[in-house]
Scaffold this motif. Structure first.
Motif, PDB file in Angstrom:
ATOM      1  N   ILE A  31       0.835  -1.278  -0.087  1.00  0.00           N
ATOM      2  CA  ILE A  31      -0.020  -0.067   0.190  1.00  0.00           C
ATOM      3  C   ILE A  31       0.721   1.183   0.179  1.00  0.00           C
ATOM      4  O   ILE A  31       1.567   1.351   0.768  1.00  0.00           O
ATOM      5  N   ARG A  32       0.615   2.001  -1.237  1.00  0.00           N
ATOM      6  CA  ARG A  32       1.584   3.346  -1.214  1.00  0.00           C
ATOM      7  C   ARG A  32       1.319   4.268  -0.289  1.00  0.00           C
ATOM      8  O   ARG A  32       2.280   4.891   0.308  1.00  0.00           O
ATOM      9  N   ARG A  36      -3.231   5.426   4.662  1.00  0.00           N
ATOM     10  CA  ARG A  36      -4.039   4.386   4.212  1.00  0.00           C
ATOM     11  C   ARG A  36      -3.384   2.914   4.835  1.00  0.00           C
ATOM     12  O   ARG A  36      -3.958   2.036   5.424  1.00  0.00           O
ATOM     13  N   ARG A  37      -2.082   2.763   4.686  1.00  0.00           N
ATOM     14  CA  ARG A  37      -1.159   1.587   5.280  1.00  0.00           C
ATOM     15  C   ARG A  37      -1.309   1.547   6.787  1.00  0.00           C
ATOM     16  O   ARG A  37      -1.584   0.595   7.249  1.00  0.00           O
ATOM     17  N   ARG A  38      -1.298   2.786   7.291  1.00  0.00           N
ATOM     18  CA  ARG A  38      -1.287   2.823   8.845  1.00  0.00           C
ATOM     19  C   ARG A  38      -2.588   2.124   9.210  1.00  0.00           C
ATOM     20  O   ARG A  38      -2.763   1.209  10.120  1.00  0.00           O
ATOM     21  N   GLU A  59      -3.071  -0.811  -3.879  1.00  0.00           N
ATOM     22  CA  GLU A  59      -1.752  -0.423  -4.073  1.00  0.00           C
ATOM     23  C   GLU A  59      -1.629   1.076  -4.333  1.00  0.00           C
ATOM     24  O   GLU A  59      -0.818   1.939  -3.408  1.00  0.00           O
ATOM     25  N   SER A  60      -2.312   1.726  -5.130  1.00  0.00           N
ATOM     26  CA  SER A  60      -2.319   3.346  -5.228  1.00  0.00           C
ATOM     27  C   SER A  60      -3.567   3.369  -5.857  1.00  0.00           C
ATOM     28  O   SER A  60      -4.590   2.543  -5.956  1.00  0.00           O
ATOM     29  N   LEU A  61      -3.886   5.068  -5.718  1.00  0.00           N
ATOM     30  CA  LEU A  61      -5.380   5.422  -5.934  1.00  0.00           C
ATOM     31  C   LEU A  61      -5.279   6.312  -7.376  1.00  0.00           C
ATOM     32  O   LEU A  61      -4.131   6.488  -7.748  1.00  0.00           O
ATOM     33  N   TYR A  81       2.266   9.864  -3.623  1.00  0.00           N
ATOM     34  CA  TYR A  81       2.823  10.388  -5.059  1.00  0.00           C
ATOM     35  C   TYR A  81       4.036   9.857  -5.024  1.00  0.00           C
ATOM     36  O   TYR A  81       4.899  10.363  -5.800  1.00  0.00           O
ATOM     37  N   LEU A  82       4.441   8.724  -4.420  1.00  0.00           N
ATOM     38  CA  LEU A  82       5.716   7.917  -4.962  1.00  0.00           C
ATOM     39  C   LEU A  82       5.385   7.273  -6.282  1.00  0.00           C
ATOM     40  O   LEU A  82       4.512   7.101  -6.771  1.00  0.00           O
ATOM     41  N   PRO A  83       6.640   7.199  -6.758  1.00  0.00           N
ATOM     42  CA  PRO A  83       6.722   6.590  -8.516  1.00  0.00           C
ATOM     43  C   PRO A  83       6.018   5.367  -8.191  1.00  0.00           C
ATOM     44  O   PRO A  83       6.147   4.436  -7.347  1.00  0.00           O
ATOM     45  N   THR A  84       5.412   4.931  -9.394  1.00  0.00           N
ATOM     46  CA  THR A  84       4.737   3.686  -9.651  1.00  0.00           C
ATOM     47  C   THR A  84       5.828   2.624  -9.806  1.00  0.00           C
ATOM     48  O   THR A  84       6.865   2.889 -10.399  1.00  0.00           O
ATOM     49  N   ARG A  85       5.728   1.659  -8.958  1.00  0.00           N
ATOM     50  CA  ARG A  85       6.714   0.436  -9.096  1.00  0.00           C
ATOM     51  C   ARG A  85       6.707  -0.059 -10.480  1.00  0.00           C
ATOM     52  O   ARG A  85       5.560  -0.329 -11.128  1.00  0.00           O
TER      53      ARG A  85
END
Length: 211
Positions: A31-32, A36-38, A59-61, A81-85
């Motif tokens: 989860i990016r 949301r992860r927490r 994973e992303s929105l 806003y991390l880069p897409t893996r």
């Protein structure tokens, strides 16, 4: 620094980063978004994950969903806003700081032939990084080498110095500013990150004493 690292297994090396991916198992670290992860991890611990909207485990929105979260509070933008893996790339560690938008910096890894390729990524197109922020290895890194690579690529200490120089470096507040230092593969990742911070804070206290 040795006293700060007592009890930490600096030479620990996971057998693999990719076992969950190979088995089709989803990890919370997929989860990016930081918030949301927490919240999803907290729900998992209490067995109430089914009560959360499905978006929390994605994973992303979409951009509209990210903007909607940002309207709740800027901190909800953290990590979104991390880069897409890339294909078969996973996150192996992250550090989240208590900036207004709760910025996240991560280490991604993927298998390419016989080598593992690593890259450190931020939410600003690499603007907060030093150098290329990349390296490779034939097997997973030890905890110490992972943290060395992370902090050489993204200068957490410089970030903390900038934020607390005018406040006298209060140890509790400096550590509070590190919202999360986590890894699904290294149990002592948080411990070593905070040991490095404590060693740096020791030098600030010594300097204040000299004055």
């Amino acid at each position: 620094m040795s006293t700060h690292t007592d009890g930490l297994d600096l030479g620990y090396r996971p057998s693999s980063y990719f076992w969950a991916q190979q088995r089709g198992i989803s990890l919370v670290s997929d989860i990016r978004g930081a918030e949301r992860r927490r919240l999803y991890a907290k729900a998992l611990e209490s067995g109430k994950e089914e009560l959360l909207p499905s978006e929390f485990s994605q994973e992303s929105l979409s951009e509209s969903d990210r903007q909607g979260l940002g309207r709740i509070h800027p901190s909800f933008m953290g990590g979104e806003y991390l880069p897409t893996r890339e294909r078969q790339e996973i996150e192996i560690a992250r550090i989240t700081i208590a900036s207004t938008t709760q910025d996240v910096t991560c280490v991604y890894a993927r298998q390419v032939g016989q080598r593992i390729h690593y890259r450190v990524v931020d939410e600003y197109g690499g603007d907060t990084l030093n150098g290329s922020g990349t390296r490779t290895s034939t097997k997973p890194l030890t905890l110490q080498r992972l943290v060395d690579f992370f902090l050489e690529s993204w200068d957490l200490i410089a970030c903390l110095d900038c934020n607390f120089e005018g406040d006298g470096y209060p140890r509790d507040r400096v550590h509070w500013f590190i919202v999360d230092a986590s890894s699904s593969f290294y149990a002592d990742f948080d411990g070593l990150i905070r040991a490095r911070v404590d060693a740096w804070l020791d030098t600030k206290e010594e300097g204040a004493g000299d004055e």
